[in-house]
Design an enzyme around this catalytic site. Structure first.
Site, mmCIF file in Angstrom:
data_model
loop_
_atom_site.group_PDB
_atom_site.id
_atom_site.type_symbol
_atom_site.label_atom_id
_atom_site.label_comp_id
_atom_site.label_asym_id
_atom_site.label_seq_id
_atom_site.Cartn_x
_atom_site.Cartn_y
_atom_site.Cartn_z
ATOM 1 N N GLY A 164 0.822 -1.198 0.000
ATOM 2 C CA GLY A 164 0.000 0.000 0.000
ATOM 3 C C GLY A 164 0.856 1.246 0.000
ATOM 4 O O GLY A 164 2.029 1.206 0.405
ATOM 5 N N GLN A 216 3.216 9.769 1.161
ATOM 6 C CA GLN A 216 4.495 9.061 1.032
ATOM 7 C C GLN A 216 5.253 9.424 -0.241
ATOM 8 O O GLN A 216 6.418 9.063 -0.387
ATOM 9 C CB GLN A 216 4.277 7.545 1.084
ATOM 10 C CG GLN A 216 3.808 7.067 2.450
ATOM 11 C CD GLN A 216 3.660 5.570 2.470
ATOM 12 O OE1 GLN A 216 2.629 5.052 2.092
ATOM 13 N NE2 GLN A 216 4.698 4.866 2.900
ATOM 14 N N CYS A 265 6.484 -0.622 6.512
ATOM 15 C CA CYS A 265 6.065 0.582 5.789
ATOM 16 C C CYS A 265 7.195 1.020 4.868
ATOM 17 O O CYS A 265 8.361 1.022 5.278
ATOM 18 C CB CYS A 265 5.757 1.682 6.805
ATOM 19 S SG CYS A 265 5.266 3.248 6.064
ATOM 20 N N LEU A 266 6.849 1.404 3.648
ATOM 21 C CA LEU A 266 7.873 1.856 2.695
ATOM 22 C C LEU A 266 8.626 3.082 3.224
ATOM 23 O O LEU A 266 9.771 3.313 2.853
ATOM 24 C CB LEU A 266 7.236 2.194 1.341
ATOM 25 C CG LEU A 266 6.604 1.030 0.568
ATOM 26 C CD1 LEU A 266 5.949 1.540 -0.707
ATOM 27 C CD2 LEU A 266 7.625 -0.046 0.256
ATOM 28 N N HIS A 304 -3.676 0.971 7.919
ATOM 29 C CA HIS A 304 -2.322 1.533 7.869
ATOM 30 C C HIS A 304 -2.292 2.761 6.948
ATOM 31 O O HIS A 304 -1.739 3.812 7.317
ATOM 32 C CB HIS A 304 -1.361 0.439 7.380
ATOM 33 C CG HIS A 304 0.057 0.868 7.230
ATOM 34 N ND1 HIS A 304 1.083 0.362 8.011
ATOM 35 C CD2 HIS A 304 0.656 1.747 6.382
ATOM 36 C CE1 HIS A 304 2.232 0.918 7.645
ATOM 37 N NE2 HIS A 304 1.997 1.764 6.655
ATOM 38 N N GLU A 305 -2.895 2.642 5.764
ATOM 39 C CA GLU A 305 -2.856 3.756 4.803
ATOM 40 C C GLU A 305 -3.700 4.935 5.278
ATOM 41 O O GLU A 305 -3.324 6.093 5.087
ATOM 42 C CB GLU A 305 -3.309 3.292 3.413
ATOM 43 C CG GLU A 305 -2.460 2.185 2.792
ATOM 44 C CD GLU A 305 -0.962 2.421 2.868
ATOM 45 O OE1 GLU A 305 -0.522 3.588 2.804
ATOM 46 O OE2 GLU A 305 -0.215 1.433 3.006
ATOM 47 N N HIS A 321 -1.819 6.984 7.682
ATOM 48 C CA HIS A 321 -0.867 7.894 7.025
ATOM 49 C C HIS A 321 -1.498 9.262 6.749
ATOM 50 O O HIS A 321 -0.842 10.296 6.825
ATOM 51 C CB HIS A 321 -0.400 7.314 5.687
ATOM 52 C CG HIS A 321 0.816 6.448 5.775
ATOM 53 N ND1 HIS A 321 2.022 6.896 6.275
ATOM 54 C CD2 HIS A 321 1.031 5.163 5.387
ATOM 55 C CE1 HIS A 321 2.915 5.909 6.194
ATOM 56 N NE2 HIS A 321 2.344 4.848 5.675
HETATM 57 CO CO CO Z 1 3.128 2.961 5.420
#
Ligand code: CO
Length: 153
Positions: free
Chosen positions: A46, A51, A88-89, A130-131, A134
């Site tokens: 995701g 991000q 997480c990226l 999670h997204e 963000h």
């Molecule tokens: Co993330």
């Protein structure tokens, strides 16, 4: 389409609240296409717009063979709770256990401005949560199950 650079932890933009999207236009579509391409390249599950440095409430989730584009999402229902490992990226080389709902129903717009509802369980539900976090400046490391591991940036 173009690859975008992933914003990493320590950049204060990740802690800001993303704004609601009002225009479902070509610019939004280009952003979503770039996010999808970047997500694929990074082998992620995701990605939220913040991000890639854009404070707008949009995210893409690729889970269980389905791609979800969620814009201005709201969690309208949750069920149960389950703890599982997350990464997480924007937080490279770190994983941790986070408690999330077992299932969620999310109401969100698609890229054309049409309101939709998605019900998901398991890891897809986790990815939705999670997204959406963000978009409010929240990272999974804020919610680690083991409080001892909880840390500040
Ligand atoms: Co993330």
């Amino acid at each position: 389409m173009a690859l975008r650079e992933i914003v990493k932890i320590g950049d204060s933009i990740l802690r800001q609240r993303s704004r609601e999207i009002e225009a479902f236009d070509e610019r939004l579509h280009a952003l979503l296409d770039d996010m999808a391409q970047t997500l694929d390249k990074e082998n992620g599950l995701g990605i939220a717009a913040v991000q890639v440095g854009i404070l707008k409430r949009a995210a893409i989730i690729k889970s269980g063979g389905v791609t979800y584009e969620i814009i201005n999402p709201v969690i309208i229902k949750t069920e149960g709770a389950v703890c599982d490992s997350e990464g997480c990226l924007s937080v490279p080389n770190e994983r941790g256990d986070v408690e999330r709902p077992k299932a969620v129903t999310v109401r969100a717009y698609d890229r054309y401005g049409k309101l939709k509802e998605h019900t998901a369980g398991g890891y897809t539900a986790r990815a939705f949560c999670h997204e959406i976090d963000h978009m409010d400046g929240v990272l999974f490391i804020d919610k680690l199950y083991d409080n001892k591991k909880k840390r500040k940036e």
